[in-house]
Every structure is written in structure tokens, then in C-alpha cells.
Design a protein around this motif. Structure first.
Motif, PDB file in Angstrom:
ATOM      1  N   UNK A   1     117.923 120.042   6.892  1.00 45.41           N
ATOM      2  CA  UNK A   1     118.277 121.427   7.108  1.00 45.41           C
ATOM      3  C   UNK A   1     118.386 121.743   8.593  1.00 45.41           C
ATOM      4  N   UNK A   2     118.000 120.826   9.445  1.00 44.40           N
ATOM      5  CA  UNK A   2     118.099 121.038  10.885  1.00 44.40           C
ATOM      6  C   UNK A   2     119.374 120.379  11.399  1.00 44.40           C
ATOM      7  N   UNK A   3     119.562 120.433  12.716  1.00 43.59           N
ATOM      8  CA  UNK A   3     120.717 119.736  13.285  1.00 43.59           C
ATOM      9  C   UNK A   3     120.525 118.239  13.078  1.00 43.59           C
ATOM     10  N   UNK A   4     121.617 117.472  12.962  1.00 39.72           N
ATOM     11  CA  UNK A   4     121.469 116.041  12.690  1.00 39.72           C
ATOM     12  C   UNK A   4     120.845 115.296  13.871  1.00 39.72           C
ATOM     13  N   UNK A   5     120.181 114.177  13.606  1.00 38.94           N
ATOM     14  CA  UNK A   5     119.625 113.381  14.704  1.00 38.94           C
ATOM     15  C   UNK A   5     120.747 112.839  15.598  1.00 38.94           C
ATOM     16  N   UNK A   6     120.415 112.580  16.856  1.00 34.77           N
ATOM     17  CA  UNK A   6     121.417 112.140  17.838  1.00 34.77           C
ATOM     18  C   UNK A   6     122.227 110.930  17.371  1.00 34.77           C
ATOM     19  N   UNK A   7     121.585 109.993  16.665  1.00 36.15           N
ATOM     20  CA  UNK A   7     122.294 108.781  16.257  1.00 36.15           C
ATOM     21  C   UNK A   7     123.182 108.981  15.023  1.00 36.15           C
ATOM     22  N   UNK A   8     123.117 110.160  14.401  1.00 31.49           N
ATOM     23  CA  UNK A   8     123.912 110.418  13.205  1.00 31.49           C
ATOM     24  C   UNK A   8     124.904 111.566  13.372  1.00 31.49           C
ATOM     25  N   UNK A   9     124.830 112.270  14.491  1.00 34.18           N
ATOM     26  CA  UNK A   9     125.676 113.444  14.668  1.00 34.18           C
ATOM     27  C   UNK A   9     127.134 113.034  14.865  1.00 34.18           C
ATOM     28  N   UNK A  10     128.013 113.751  14.190  1.00 31.60           N
ATOM     29  CA  UNK A  10     129.446 113.570  14.367  1.00 31.60           C
ATOM     30  C   UNK A  10     130.012 114.840  15.003  1.00 31.60           C
ATOM     31  N   UNK A  11     131.273 114.803  15.371  1.00 29.85           N
ATOM     32  CA  UNK A  11     131.908 115.935  16.036  1.00 29.85           C
ATOM     33  C   UNK A  11     132.003 117.131  15.097  1.00 29.85           C
ATOM     34  N   UNK A  12     132.046 118.296  15.701  1.00 33.03           N
ATOM     35  CA  UNK A  12     132.239 119.538  14.959  1.00 33.03           C
ATOM     36  C   UNK A  12     133.132 120.466  15.752  1.00 33.03           C
ATOM     37  N   UNK A  13     133.312 121.635  15.254  1.00 32.62           N
ATOM     38  CA  UNK A  13     134.172 122.623  15.900  1.00 32.62           C
ATOM     39  C   UNK A  13     133.702 122.914  17.335  1.00 32.62           C
ATOM     40  N   UNK A  14     132.398 122.933  17.544  1.00 29.63           N
ATOM     41  CA  UNK A  14     131.857 123.259  18.863  1.00 29.63           C
ATOM     42  C   UNK A  14     131.264 122.050  19.571  1.00 29.63           C
ATOM     43  N   UNK A  15     130.821 121.051  18.844  1.00 30.97           N
ATOM     44  CA  UNK A  15     130.121 119.923  19.487  1.00 30.97           C
ATOM     45  C   UNK A  15     130.921 118.630  19.444  1.00 30.97           C
ATOM     46  N   UNK A  16     130.909 117.890  20.577  1.00 21.13           N
ATOM     47  CA  UNK A  16     131.518 116.551  20.595  1.00 21.13           C
ATOM     48  C   UNK A  16     130.623 115.547  19.861  1.00 21.13           C
ATOM     49  N   UNK A  17     131.171 114.378  19.594  1.00 23.63           N
ATOM     50  CA  UNK A  17     130.386 113.284  19.007  1.00 23.63           C
ATOM     51  C   UNK A  17     129.121 113.060  19.814  1.00 23.63           C
ATOM     52  N   UNK A  18     127.996 112.897  19.131  1.00 23.60           N
ATOM     53  CA  UNK A  18     126.748 112.538  19.792  1.00 23.60           C
ATOM     54  C   UNK A  18     125.948 113.696  20.353  1.00 23.60           C
ATOM     55  N   UNK A  19     126.474 114.910  20.312  1.00 24.14           N
ATOM     56  CA  UNK A  19     125.737 116.077  20.816  1.00 24.14           C
ATOM     57  C   UNK A  19     125.457 117.000  19.634  1.00 24.14           C
ATOM     58  N   UNK A  20     124.206 117.033  19.161  1.00 24.07           N
ATOM     59  CA  UNK A  20     123.896 117.824  17.968  1.00 24.07           C
ATOM     60  C   UNK A  20     123.715 119.315  18.259  1.00 24.07           C
ATOM     61  N   UNK A  21     124.325 120.138  17.437  1.00 24.44           N
ATOM     62  CA  UNK A  21     124.123 121.588  17.454  1.00 24.44           C
ATOM     63  C   UNK A  21     123.724 122.002  16.047  1.00 24.44           C
TER      64      UNK A  21
END
Length: 170
Positions: A1-21
């Protein structure tokens, strides 16, 4: 339910790959629409509470939210043209964040909004964005740091089973 961990985060509308929001929504309907669930899918929802007030860029109506007089009072070199450029940039940014994007194009189409988000995040003490949902229902909130949420005071997880998906077409 939180932001994804750094090693699993993918890109989103606001965040690039590797940067979790942390992506959140104003209402349950907005949240469910943004998740794009399939018929019969189970979705887990949690209500969050911030630990304190924090600054966000409210992009729902940038032209209404910027006070020219307050900007003029804080800047001896007040330049009306530059303020209008800023307002136009915020309106364009808001529009880009709210545009529907096809999944096969999202990696490319999100680059401009990711770049501008990172720019705004790194100036001042901004902690997030508020913008209109691309589905036209409610608004989304992007929080740059999940530590701004009081996870001890969150309400219990709500499990919802999707019983249908309402499509609109031309």
C-alpha cells in the motif's frame, strides 16, 4: 500500500524509472478508475493521513491559484511577462499530467512530465503535486516522500471486488 521499493519501482506519470513516489487519489472512485482494474479483480484500498501539512503544487487551476499581487510584493524585480510564462508553463504541465496516455506510448509520453516534476521537486520545499485525473473524475495526489504519511493512523485496508467496468466509446 506504500510506494514501491527502489528496486521494483517503474516509471509513472510523475516519476522516472527507479524513483518511487506515492500516488494517491481524492476519492475511492478516482482511485479505482486510476488503477484500471479488470472485471472480477480484487483491489486493496487504504486511506492515508499526513503527519503534517506540506507544500504541493496544485495544478487543478493554476491561473486561479497564483496571486500576482503576492508575487509582486515578494520580488523587487517583478516582471509580469515572466509570471505569465510561469502560469502558462503550469497550465501546460497540468494538461500534460491529465492527458490520457496509451500504455504502449507511456514510457515516451511521460518523459516531459517526469522531467518537469523532478525540476519542481528539487526547487524549494515542495513535497508533491495535485492534478486532475486523466479520467475526468476527481484529482490525484503525488507525494514525493512516503515518510510524510502517518502509517500508524491509516485506516484499515478495504478490499473491493470489481463487479463491472463501464466503458465509453465513440
Amino acid at each position: 500500500m506504500k510506494q514501491p521499493p527502489n528496486d521494483k519501482v517503474t516509471f509513472g506519470r510523475a516519476n522516472p524509472d527507479g524513483i518511487p513516489y506515492l500516488y494517491a487519489a481524492e476519492t475511492l472512485d478516482t482511485c479505482l478508475t486510476e488503477v484500471r482494474p479488470a472485471n472480477g479483480q480484487q483491489v486493496n484500498i487504504v486511506s492515508i493521513n499526513p503527519i503534517c501539512d506540506f507544500k504541493v503544487i496544485d495544478l487543478r487551476t493554476p491561473r486561479k491559484n497564483i496571486s500576482f499581487l503576492s508575487l509582486a510584493e515578494n520580488d523587487n524585480n517583478f516582471d509580469f511577462k515572466n509570471i505569465l510564462k510561469l502560469v502558462n508553463l503550469l497550465e501546460d504541465f497540468s494538461r500534460e499530467l491529465s492527458l490520457p496516455v496509451l500504455p504502449h506510448r507511456s514510457r515516451l509520453d511521460y518523459i516531459p512530465t517526469q522531467f518537469i516534476t523532478e525540476f519542481f521537486k528539487n526547487i524549494g520545499d515542495l513535497k508533491g503535486l495535485v492534478f486532475q485525473s486523466s479520467f475526468g473524475k476527481g484529482f490525484n495526489v503525488v507525494i514525493f516522500d512516503q515518510e510524510l504519511i502517518d502509517w500508524q493512523k491509516t485506516l484499515s485496508t478495504q478490499q473491493i471486488r470489481i463487479n463491472g467496468v463501464d466503458l465509453k466509446y465513440e
